[in-house]
Design a protein around this motif. Structure first.
Motif, PDB file in Angstrom:
ATOM      1  N   ALA A 199      37.764  13.475  -5.777  1.00  0.00           N
ATOM      2  CA  ALA A 199      38.154  13.795  -4.489  1.00  0.00           C
ATOM      3  C   ALA A 199      39.023  12.215  -3.673  1.00  0.00           C
ATOM      4  O   ALA A 199      39.914  12.514  -2.925  1.00  0.00           O
ATOM      5  CB  ALA A 199      36.830  13.981  -3.634  1.00  0.00           C
ATOM      6  N   ARG A 211      40.186   8.912   5.577  1.00  0.00           N
ATOM      7  CA  ARG A 211      39.258   9.502   4.717  1.00  0.00           C
ATOM      8  C   ARG A 211      37.888   8.830   4.633  1.00  0.00           C
ATOM      9  O   ARG A 211      38.143   7.668   4.511  1.00  0.00           O
ATOM     10  CB  ARG A 211      39.878   9.753   3.235  1.00  0.00           C
ATOM     11  CG  ARG A 211      38.981  10.363   2.394  1.00  0.00           C
ATOM     12  CD  ARG A 211      39.899  10.456   0.963  1.00  0.00           C
ATOM     13  NE  ARG A 211      41.299  10.765   0.960  1.00  0.00           N
ATOM     14  CZ  ARG A 211      42.132  10.107   1.048  1.00  0.00           C
ATOM     15  NH1 ARG A 211      42.132   8.930   0.907  1.00  0.00           N
ATOM     16  NH2 ARG A 211      43.546  10.461   1.152  1.00  0.00           N
ATOM     17  N   ARG A 257      38.976  18.310   6.680  1.00  0.00           N
ATOM     18  CA  ARG A 257      38.070  18.786   5.682  1.00  0.00           C
ATOM     19  C   ARG A 257      36.776  18.146   5.268  1.00  0.00           C
ATOM     20  O   ARG A 257      36.593  16.785   5.567  1.00  0.00           O
ATOM     21  CB  ARG A 257      39.049  18.650   4.241  1.00  0.00           C
ATOM     22  CG  ARG A 257      38.548  19.132   3.167  1.00  0.00           C
ATOM     23  CD  ARG A 257      39.330  18.943   1.976  1.00  0.00           C
ATOM     24  NE  ARG A 257      38.781  19.656   0.942  1.00  0.00           N
ATOM     25  CZ  ARG A 257      39.144  19.425  -0.644  1.00  0.00           C
ATOM     26  NH1 ARG A 257      40.527  18.982  -0.592  1.00  0.00           N
ATOM     27  NH2 ARG A 257      38.571  20.065  -1.567  1.00  0.00           N
ATOM     28  N   TRP A 273      43.480  14.797   1.080  1.00  0.00           N
ATOM     29  CA  TRP A 273      42.477  14.877   1.761  1.00  0.00           C
ATOM     30  C   TRP A 273      42.204  14.255   3.098  1.00  0.00           C
ATOM     31  O   TRP A 273      41.922  12.826   2.774  1.00  0.00           O
ATOM     32  CB  TRP A 273      41.225  14.787   0.788  1.00  0.00           C
ATOM     33  CG  TRP A 273      39.741  15.110   1.140  1.00  0.00           C
ATOM     34  CD1 TRP A 273      39.114  14.805   2.159  1.00  0.00           C
ATOM     35  CD2 TRP A 273      38.754  15.617   0.274  1.00  0.00           C
ATOM     36  NE1 TRP A 273      37.974  15.415   2.463  1.00  0.00           N
ATOM     37  CE2 TRP A 273      37.874  15.965   1.099  1.00  0.00           C
ATOM     38  CE3 TRP A 273      38.992  16.387  -1.055  1.00  0.00           C
ATOM     39  CZ2 TRP A 273      36.580  16.823   0.677  1.00  0.00           C
ATOM     40  CZ3 TRP A 273      37.962  16.748  -1.405  1.00  0.00           C
ATOM     41  CH2 TRP A 273      36.441  16.795  -0.579  1.00  0.00           C
TER      42      TRP A 273
END
Length: 397
Positions: A271, A6, A236, A277
């Protein structure tokens, strides 16, 4: 396998660091957003960015020169011909813009454009000159309410802004009018980067205030971007703040609206806590630019940087070793400079990871903002097409 699962990219909108080789071409030689904001308060207190190496990039009052083993610090040069929001953000994701978007700062918009906008919207247009958004409400807000007209104005950016009262005109009607303006402004002779809806509330010039219901109608990027490539490969790419508007949702999987820098950091931290994620969290914190830079409020700018620094530490405290945090900007907006325009500056890039060893400051400056997008693609093991500019920051890996 990616080096990091991420990436969190935070754009402190307009927080430049001066020293741009092309500043003179834009009338901005000597501008320096960070240093001059810091001077206004006798020195910045930003310990989080300080330990990430901010003070090694320039002489910023109050910020010591130090490096952390877990951070890289560097300065980035904007290769594109501009100093606006879209050009800066697009370049981060690999788009080189050789020709600046059209501006109408000195003349206002052509008579033909205004007449067509009036005919198609059914509203009279007032204003049509370059102005601060808050100042033009003081001058024309009451007239707009009496007539249910549209306040049209611009700035030094490539932008057509339309202000209307939420109670008189209504947000949806304002959006409809902006969609018409966007269609008109797609023509080559008028082509501006963004049309922006600027709703406001209040009863008189003494208390008019813009609301969070702003909406940007931007052009789509002129080519494929690093965002498109990440999205195509199932990652994403979530936009927080005005990111979705800036890219016209091209390459963005989902977009979250924000009302302030604090709200933007709340949503960014949320987030970061979402361990499912995989991909990019792309955040824009607009208040540095909109509330302090354009309004030439140096003290407010400095205090906003200090407030952000505290929230940044919160973020760094909760990320895991699969996450990387990048803090940068899209242009400058020196709050001590003349006028109310953006300023052409280098921007900082601070990169933090809990598994980075041997952090340091990279000398000189990198040749394009696009090295950010190239680094993201390299991290996720994705091939970068030649049309997407930039080179990965290999010192990170």
């Amino acid at each position: 396998m990616p080096n990091f699962k991420r990436a969190i990219l935070i754009v402190t909108d307009s927080a430049g660091i001066g020293h741009c080789p092309r500043a003179k071409d834009f009338g901005d030689e000597g501008s320096n957003t960070y240093a001059h904001a810091a001077e206004s308060v006798g020195g910045l207190k930003v310990p989080t960015m300080e330990k990430m190496g901010l003070g090694t990039l320039d002489d910023i009052p109050g910020v010591a020169r130090k490096n952390s083993d877990q951070a890289l610090a560097m300065r980035l040069y904007e290769a594109s011909n501009g100093k606006d929001t879209m050009t800066g953000h697009w370049e981060m994701m690999g788009v080189y813009t050789p020709v600046a978007f059209k501006t109408f700062t000195d003349t206002g918009f052509p008579k033909e454009l205004i007449e067509e906008l009036e005919e198609k919207t059914g509203h009279k247009v007032i204003g049509n000159y370059a102005s601060s958004g808050t100042e033009i409400l003081k001058v024309l807000g009451e007239e707009q309410m009496r007539e249910n007209s549209l306040i049209v104005y611009t700035s030094a950016d490539s932008v057509l802004q339309i202000a209307a009262h939420e109670g008189t005109t209504g947000v949806e009607e304002l959006y409809r009018c902006c969609e018409i303006a966007r269609e008109i402004c797609l023509r080559p002779e008028y082509k501006v980067g963004r049309v922006i809806a600027r709703p406001f509330v209040g009863s008189s010039a003494d208390d008019f205030k813009r609301t969070p219901n702003r909406h940007d109608y931007a052009l789509s990027p002129s080519q494929i971007t690093a965002l498109d490539i990440m999205k195509q490969h199932g990652l994403r790419t979530g936009g927080i703040g005005k990111i979705g508007d800036i890219f016209n949702m091209a390459g963005i999987t989902d977009s979250t609206h924000t009302v302030s820098n604090e709200d933007g950091m709340d949503k960014t931290i949320a987030a970061a806590k979402d361990k499912s994620w995989e991909g990019l969290v792309f955040t824009n914190l607009v208040e540095f630019d909109s509330e302090y830079g354009h309004r030439r409020n140096a003290v407010g700018y400095a205090r906003a940087l200090e407030a952000f620094d505290k929230r940044l530490q919160e973020l760094l405290d909760i990320i895991d070793e699969d996450t990387i945090v990048m803090v940068t900007s899209d242009h400058g907006n020196d709050p001590t400079w003349t006028g109310t325009d953006h300023t052409r500056e280098l921007v900082p890039l601070l990169i933090y990871s809990k598994k980075l060893k041997g952090g340091k400051t990279l000398e000189g400056h990198r040749s394009t903002f696009a090295d950010i997008g190239a680094t993201l693609l390299y991290n996720f093991g994705l091939e970068k097409p030649e049309i997407v500019t930039g080179n990965p920051i290999r010192e990170l890996f």
